[in-house]
Design a protein around this motif. Structure first.
Motif, PDB file in Angstrom:
ATOM      1  N   TRP A  42       0.831  -1.194   0.000  1.00  0.00           N
ATOM      2  CA  TRP A  42       0.000   0.000   0.000  1.00  0.00           C
ATOM      3  C   TRP A  42       0.873   1.254   0.000  1.00  0.00           C
ATOM      4  CZ3 TRP A  42      -0.715   4.234   3.149  1.00  0.00           C
ATOM      5  CH2 TRP A  42      -1.865   4.996   2.914  1.00  0.00           C
ATOM      6  N   MET A  43       1.892   1.270   0.849  1.00  0.00           N
ATOM      7  CA  MET A  43       2.804   2.423   0.917  1.00  0.00           C
ATOM      8  C   MET A  43       3.455   2.659  -0.444  1.00  0.00           C
ATOM      9  SD  MET A  43       2.958   3.853   3.998  1.00  0.00           S
ATOM     10  CE  MET A  43       4.589   4.528   4.261  1.00  0.00           C
ATOM     11  N   ASP A  44       3.920   1.602  -1.078  1.00  0.00           N
ATOM     12  CA  ASP A  44       4.559   1.720  -2.391  1.00  0.00           C
ATOM     13  C   ASP A  44       3.564   2.240  -3.431  1.00  0.00           C
ATOM     14  OD1 ASP A  44       6.922   0.760  -1.262  1.00  0.00           O
ATOM     15  OD2 ASP A  44       6.613  -1.293  -1.974  1.00  0.00           O
ATOM     16  N   ALA A  45       2.342   1.716  -3.410  1.00  0.00           N
ATOM     17  CA  ALA A  45       1.327   2.132  -4.377  1.00  0.00           C
ATOM     18  C   ALA A  45       0.944   3.603  -4.200  1.00  0.00           C
ATOM     19  CB  ALA A  45       0.084   1.244  -4.254  1.00  0.00           C
ATOM     20  N   GLN A  46       1.004   4.082  -2.950  1.00  0.00           N
ATOM     21  CA  GLN A  46       0.670   5.478  -2.668  1.00  0.00           C
ATOM     22  C   GLN A  46       1.850   6.417  -2.936  1.00  0.00           C
ATOM     23  OE1 GLN A  46      -2.545   6.333  -1.814  1.00  0.00           O
ATOM     24  NE2 GLN A  46      -2.882   4.162  -2.182  1.00  0.00           N
ATOM     25  N   GLY A  47       3.018   5.838  -3.183  1.00  0.00           N
ATOM     26  CA  GLY A  47       4.207   6.643  -3.459  1.00  0.00           C
ATOM     27  C   GLY A  47       4.892   7.196  -2.222  1.00  0.00           C
ATOM     28  N   HIS A  48       4.631   6.593  -1.067  1.00  0.00           N
ATOM     29  CA  HIS A  48       5.255   7.057   0.179  1.00  0.00           C
ATOM     30  C   HIS A  48       6.615   6.384   0.361  1.00  0.00           C
ATOM     31  CE1 HIS A  48       1.707   9.165   1.507  1.00  0.00           C
ATOM     32  NE2 HIS A  48       0.973   8.064   1.383  1.00  0.00           N
ATOM     33  N   GLU A  49       7.620   7.187   0.605  1.00  0.00           N
ATOM     34  CA  GLU A  49       8.930   6.635   0.931  1.00  0.00           C
ATOM     35  C   GLU A  49       8.976   6.375   2.430  1.00  0.00           C
ATOM     36  OE1 GLU A  49      12.242   8.829  -0.580  1.00  0.00           O
ATOM     37  OE2 GLU A  49      11.248   9.176  -2.500  1.00  0.00           O
ATOM     38  N   TYR A  50       9.665   5.313   2.816  1.00  0.00           N
ATOM     39  CA  TYR A  50       9.742   4.947   4.229  1.00  0.00           C
ATOM     40  C   TYR A  50      10.988   4.107   4.465  1.00  0.00           C
ATOM     41  CZ  TYR A  50       7.923   0.525   2.431  1.00  0.00           C
ATOM     42  OH  TYR A  50       7.750  -0.629   1.723  1.00  0.00           O
ATOM     43  N   THR A  51      11.379   4.051   5.718  1.00  0.00           N
ATOM     44  CA  THR A  51      12.426   3.114   6.114  1.00  0.00           C
ATOM     45  C   THR A  51      11.732   1.938   6.784  1.00  0.00           C
ATOM     46  OG1 THR A  51      12.749   4.153   8.277  1.00  0.00           O
ATOM     47  CG2 THR A  51      14.137   4.945   6.468  1.00  0.00           C
ATOM     48  N   PHE A  52      12.298   0.755   6.610  1.00  0.00           N
ATOM     49  CA  PHE A  52      11.710  -0.440   7.207  1.00  0.00           C
ATOM     50  C   PHE A  52      12.659  -0.999   8.264  1.00  0.00           C
ATOM     51  CE2 PHE A  52      10.876  -5.048   7.368  1.00  0.00           C
ATOM     52  CZ  PHE A  52       9.562  -4.991   7.788  1.00  0.00           C
ATOM     53  N   HIS A  53      12.109  -1.255   9.441  1.00  0.00           N
ATOM     54  CA  HIS A  53      12.866  -1.828  10.548  1.00  0.00           C
ATOM     55  C   HIS A  53      12.354  -3.244  10.783  1.00  0.00           C
ATOM     56  CE1 HIS A  53      14.952  -1.627  14.518  1.00  0.00           C
ATOM     57  NE2 HIS A  53      14.041  -2.534  14.812  1.00  0.00           N
ATOM     58  N   ASP A  54      13.221  -4.218  10.576  1.00  0.00           N
ATOM     59  CA  ASP A  54      12.887  -5.634  10.730  1.00  0.00           C
ATOM     60  C   ASP A  54      13.191  -6.064  12.162  1.00  0.00           C
ATOM     61  OD1 ASP A  54      12.751  -8.405  10.693  1.00  0.00           O
ATOM     62  OD2 ASP A  54      13.969  -8.627   8.882  1.00  0.00           O
ATOM     63  N   TYR A  55      12.139  -6.351  12.939  1.00  0.00           N
ATOM     64  CA  TYR A  55      12.325  -6.788  14.327  1.00  0.00           C
ATOM     65  C   TYR A  55      13.190  -8.035  14.439  1.00  0.00           C
ATOM     66  CZ  TYR A  55       8.297  -3.908  15.699  1.00  0.00           C
ATOM     67  OH  TYR A  55       7.436  -2.889  15.935  1.00  0.00           O
ATOM     68  N   LYS A  56      13.054  -8.938  13.499  1.00  0.00           N
ATOM     69  CA  LYS A  56      13.809 -10.198  13.569  1.00  0.00           C
ATOM     70  C   LYS A  56      15.308  -9.941  13.496  1.00  0.00           C
ATOM     71  CE  LYS A  56      10.544 -13.426  13.495  1.00  0.00           C
ATOM     72  NZ  LYS A  56      10.375 -14.479  14.442  1.00  0.00           N
ATOM     73  N   LYS A  57      15.710  -8.997  12.673  1.00  0.00           N
ATOM     74  CA  LYS A  57      17.135  -8.716  12.504  1.00  0.00           C
ATOM     75  C   LYS A  57      17.641  -7.633  13.442  1.00  0.00           C
ATOM     76  CE  LYS A  57      17.327  -9.978   7.644  1.00  0.00           C
ATOM     77  NZ  LYS A  57      17.514  -9.507   6.281  1.00  0.00           N
ATOM     78  N   GLU A  58      16.799  -6.626  13.706  1.00  0.00           N
ATOM     79  CA  GLU A  58      17.263  -5.441  14.431  1.00  0.00           C
ATOM     80  C   GLU A  58      16.743  -5.331  15.853  1.00  0.00           C
ATOM     81  OE1 GLU A  58      17.266  -1.889  11.761  1.00  0.00           O
ATOM     82  OE2 GLU A  58      16.315  -3.304  10.374  1.00  0.00           O
ATOM     83  N   GLY A  59      15.837  -6.216  16.247  1.00  0.00           N
ATOM     84  CA  GLY A  59      15.308  -6.182  17.604  1.00  0.00           C
ATOM     85  C   GLY A  59      14.327  -5.037  17.821  1.00  0.00           C
ATOM     86  N   ALA A  60      13.907  -4.899  19.054  1.00  0.00           N
ATOM     87  CA  ALA A  60      12.940  -3.864  19.432  1.00  0.00           C
ATOM     88  C   ALA A  60      13.572  -2.990  20.509  1.00  0.00           C
ATOM     89  CB  ALA A  60      11.660  -4.505  19.942  1.00  0.00           C
TER      90      ALA A  60
END
Length: 117
Positions: A20-38
């Protein structure tokens, strides 16, 4: 406005949100909990904004697999500690703006659209 999206890449809801974000043209950073923790400070801030009860995914497999002692007498501090230890029990995705003032938990397109206008 910088947008940060937090979650687990193979989660179906996170996949829908990213699409949805890509279709709307919104740029974002993605944080993967599995790799980067919380991060504890982020969890505290999100709990302040949304409530720890919203953040804690009690319906998922990870939460259900916890023993009864871990699930008993749940409060904010215990929930945040569990989310740090088991990031998979954080409801996802979490969307946050760079100022930290706006936080949405879960994916509801209309809510996201209102925030990102």
């Amino acid at each position: 406005m910088t947008i940060h999206l937090y979650g687990i890449p193979n989660c179906d809801t996170v996949k829908k949100a990213r699409k949805w974000m890509d279709a709307q043209g919104h740029e974002y950073t993605f944080h993967d909990y599995k790799k980067e923790g919380a991060d504890a400070q982020k969890l505290e801030r999100w709990a302040d904004r949304c409530g720890w009860e919203i953040l804690l995914n009690r319906r998922g497999t990870t939460f259900r697999k916890l023993d009864d002692a871990q699930k008993a007498n749940m409060d904010r501090a215990k929930a945040i500690a569990l989310m740090r230890e088991h990031p998979s029990i954080i409801k996802r995705p979490v969307l946050e703006t760079d100022d930290g003032d706006s936080v949405l938990v879960g994916f509801t397109p209309s809510e996201w659209e209102n925030l990102l206008r």
